[in-house]
Design a protein around this motif. Structure first.
Motif, PDB file in Angstrom:
ATOM      1  N   GLY A 127       0.818  -1.208   0.000  1.00 33.96           N
ATOM      2  CA  GLY A 127       0.000   0.000   0.000  1.00 33.96           C
ATOM      3  C   GLY A 127       0.849   1.254   0.000  1.00 33.96           C
ATOM      4  N   SER A 128       1.924   1.239   0.797  1.00 32.37           N
ATOM      5  CA  SER A 128       2.816   2.396   0.841  1.00 32.37           C
ATOM      6  C   SER A 128       3.498   2.619  -0.503  1.00 32.37           C
ATOM      7  N   LEU A 129       4.001   1.540  -1.076  1.00 29.70           N
ATOM      8  CA  LEU A 129       4.700   1.676  -2.357  1.00 29.70           C
ATOM      9  C   LEU A 129       3.736   2.103  -3.468  1.00 29.70           C
ATOM     10  N   ALA A 130       2.530   1.508  -3.460  1.00 32.62           N
ATOM     11  CA  ALA A 130       1.578   1.836  -4.522  1.00 32.62           C
ATOM     12  C   ALA A 130       1.138   3.292  -4.440  1.00 32.62           C
ATOM     13  N   VAL A 131       0.821   3.772  -3.224  1.00 38.04           N
ATOM     14  CA  VAL A 131       0.367   5.160  -3.113  1.00 38.04           C
ATOM     15  C   VAL A 131       1.512   6.130  -3.387  1.00 38.04           C
TER      16      VAL A 131
END
Length: 254
Positions: A127-131
């Motif tokens: 989630g962190s990498l995608a956002v």
């Protein structure tokens, strides 16, 4: 044969999942890396997806009833089909998470608590990498660093939502909704797991108490039987006078 295949491929597929995570993270954390690094990471992502797709096809081929297998594993089929519909990197993330989650739940040595912990870490990381990948170049975005993305992911999954960091793009908000729902679901799983642990612990205590009570009752019955047996053996035979026999006196001869 299906169980044997799943047992043999469990660890290699988990290793490939870790490789996928690294390949997905490198281009986002290091966007200025050499072009060949980005191409290598893309090839690794597709190779991992292909490995999971091959695993699904093999399990489908060796299943006793293929239609029953398809109906019983809808997420696996969806994860295999999604990247073919639209080859986006985010869809490959979803596909890999779904397939790894299915394999982790099937592994007998991985407990539910470990699975939940792994799911939390995996969702936070992806989630962190995608956002960060979506919001870093947004004109009005305020998630510009990996630290901001991790903080946003943590507050979103816990449904705290301080509001200091928030996605501004449509895809970023879709990711936020997914993390919120995942956080609520995982919180429910953790709560249910803790409650089940306490219930099982109380059941074990009650079972131990019942076994002790049954042993005491059995021991009481045995003691009564032994006392009755001892009393029976100690009693004199019927018709036998108590004490030693005394000879009858003889009259003197006159």
């Amino acid at each position: 044969m299906k169980d044997r295949w799943e047992e043999r491929t469990q660890m290699p597929l988990l290793v490939l999942a870790v490789a996928f995570g690294i390949a997905y993270a490198v281009p986002i954390v290091a966007p200025d890396a050499a072009p060949w690094v980005h191409r290598l990471c893309t090839h690794v992502e597709w190779a991992v997806w292909a490995a999971f797709a091959l695993d699904y096809l093999v399990r489908l081929a060796v299943a006793p009833s293929r239609w029953t297998f398809v109906r019983g594993h809808p997420l696996d089929l969806l994860a295999v089909i999604l990247p073919m519909v639209q080859p986006l990197r985010l869809l490959r993330v979803v596909a890999t998470l779904l397939l790894v989650g299915r394999r982790a739940r099937m592994a007998p040595q991985i407990t539910l608590t470990m699975y939940v912990a792994g799911a939390v870490i995996g969702l936070m990381m992806f989630g962190s990498l995608a956002v960060l990948h979506v919001e870093r170049d947004a004109p009005n975005g305020n998630i510009k660093t990996l630290g901001d993305a991790v903080w946003w992911s943590f507050t979103t999954m816990t449904t705290v939502g301080y509001g200091d960091h928030a996605p501004t793009t449509g895809l970023g908000r879709v990711l936020a909704v997914g993390l919120m729902l995942s956080g609520i679901a995982l919180l429910g799983v953790v709560t249910a797991n803790i409650a089940a642990w306490f219930i099982s612990r109380f059941d074990r205590d009650d079972e131990a108490e019942r076994r002790q009570l049954e042993l005491l009752e059995a021991l009481t019955v045995e003691v009564r039987e032994l006392r009755a047996e001892v009393a029976r053996l100690s009693a004199p035979p019927s018709g036998t006078p108590d004490g030693p026999e005394v000879p009858a006196p003889t009259s003197p001869r006159s």
